[in-house]
Design a protein around this motif. Structure first.
Motif, short mmCIF file in Angstrom:
data_model
loop_
_atom_site.label_atom_id
_atom_site.label_comp_id
_atom_site.label_asym_id
_atom_site.label_seq_id
_atom_site.Cartn_x
_atom_site.Cartn_y
_atom_site.Cartn_z
N UNK A 1 -1.13 3.53 -10.59
CA UNK A 1 -1.91 3.46 -9.37
C UNK A 1 -3.34 3.04 -9.71
N UNK A 2 -3.89 2.23 -8.85
CA UNK A 2 -5.27 1.79 -8.99
C UNK A 2 -6.14 2.53 -7.97
N UNK A 3 -7.43 2.48 -8.19
CA UNK A 3 -8.37 3.11 -7.26
C UNK A 3 -9.12 2.01 -6.51
N UNK A 4 -9.29 2.23 -5.19
CA UNK A 4 -9.95 1.26 -4.33
C UNK A 4 -11.09 1.92 -3.58
N UNK A 5 -12.18 1.18 -3.42
CA UNK A 5 -13.30 1.59 -2.57
C UNK A 5 -13.19 0.79 -1.28
N UNK A 6 -13.18 1.50 -0.17
CA UNK A 6 -13.05 0.86 1.14
C UNK A 6 -14.33 1.17 1.92
N UNK A 61 -19.12 3.93 6.47
CA UNK A 61 -18.42 4.97 5.73
C UNK A 61 -17.84 4.41 4.45
N UNK A 62 -17.58 5.31 3.52
CA UNK A 62 -16.93 4.96 2.26
C UNK A 62 -15.68 5.81 2.11
N UNK A 63 -14.58 5.15 1.76
CA UNK A 63 -13.32 5.83 1.50
C UNK A 63 -12.88 5.42 0.10
N UNK A 64 -12.49 6.39 -0.71
CA UNK A 64 -11.95 6.10 -2.04
C UNK A 64 -10.48 6.50 -2.00
N UNK A 65 -9.63 5.54 -2.40
CA UNK A 65 -8.19 5.67 -2.19
C UNK A 65 -7.43 5.17 -3.40
N UNK A 66 -6.36 5.84 -3.73
CA UNK A 66 -5.49 5.44 -4.82
C UNK A 66 -4.26 4.73 -4.25
N UNK A 67 -4.01 3.50 -4.69
CA UNK A 67 -2.90 2.73 -4.15
C UNK A 67 -2.35 1.75 -5.17
N UNK A 68 -1.32 1.05 -4.76
CA UNK A 68 -0.63 0.11 -5.65
C UNK A 68 -1.37 -1.21 -5.81
N UNK A 69 -1.84 -1.77 -4.71
CA UNK A 69 -2.49 -3.09 -4.75
C UNK A 69 -3.42 -3.21 -3.55
N UNK A 70 -4.30 -4.20 -3.61
CA UNK A 70 -5.22 -4.42 -2.49
C UNK A 70 -4.43 -4.76 -1.22
N UNK A 92 -14.22 -3.75 4.05
CA UNK A 92 -14.16 -4.35 2.72
C UNK A 92 -13.31 -3.44 1.85
N UNK A 93 -12.26 -4.00 1.27
CA UNK A 93 -11.38 -3.26 0.36
C UNK A 93 -11.54 -3.91 -1.01
N UNK A 94 -11.98 -3.10 -1.98
CA UNK A 94 -12.21 -3.63 -3.33
C UNK A 94 -11.58 -2.73 -4.36
N UNK A 95 -10.98 -3.36 -5.36
CA UNK A 95 -10.52 -2.58 -6.51
C UNK A 95 -11.72 -1.97 -7.19
N UNK A 96 -11.55 -0.74 -7.66
CA UNK A 96 -12.66 -0.04 -8.31
C UNK A 96 -12.14 0.58 -9.58
N UNK A 97 -12.84 0.40 -10.68
CA UNK A 97 -12.40 0.89 -11.97
C UNK A 97 -13.42 1.89 -12.51
#
Length: 112
Positions: A1-6, A61-70, A92-97
């Protein structure tokens, strides 16, 4: 799972939007990948490199979410009651590492 900042940007007048806030929050809390979510605090200004951030949207707002892909995350967040109601002006949905902190299993294995 990857982490995304929304990042969500809301209308300046969010009075009508707030009427469905309970539905939005219930939807968010039902997401298995939700790590953290919340609106930026009203009236508290940040500075960026010494410059005021008055060009940034006030209602956001900011949402941090764990998901499979953008693509999967975007499809999931297409179901947000705020999105469906047209209350999100920009998303805006961005992968975050993240390299450090509690969401990193073993920081010694980080590439950064």
């Amino acid at each position: 799972m990857a982490i995304f900042a929304i990042h969500y940007t809301y209308p300046d007048d969010n009075t009508e939007m707030l009427t469905i806030r309970p539905e939005h929050r219930e939807w968010l809390t039902g997401l298995p990948g939700l790590l953290v979510a919340g609106m930026y605090q009203d009236g508290i200004d940040e500075v960026s490199e010494g410059e005021p951030t008055d060009q940034e949207p006030a209602n956001a707002a900011l949402i941090v979410y764990s998901g499979e892909s953008v693509e999967d995350v975007t499809q999931t967040f297409d179901q947000d009651p705020y999105w469906l109601g047209g209350y999100i002006l920009r998303r805006v949905v961005r992968g975050w590492d993240p390299q450090l902190g509690p969401w990193v299993a073993d920081p010694t294995n980080s590439p950064g």
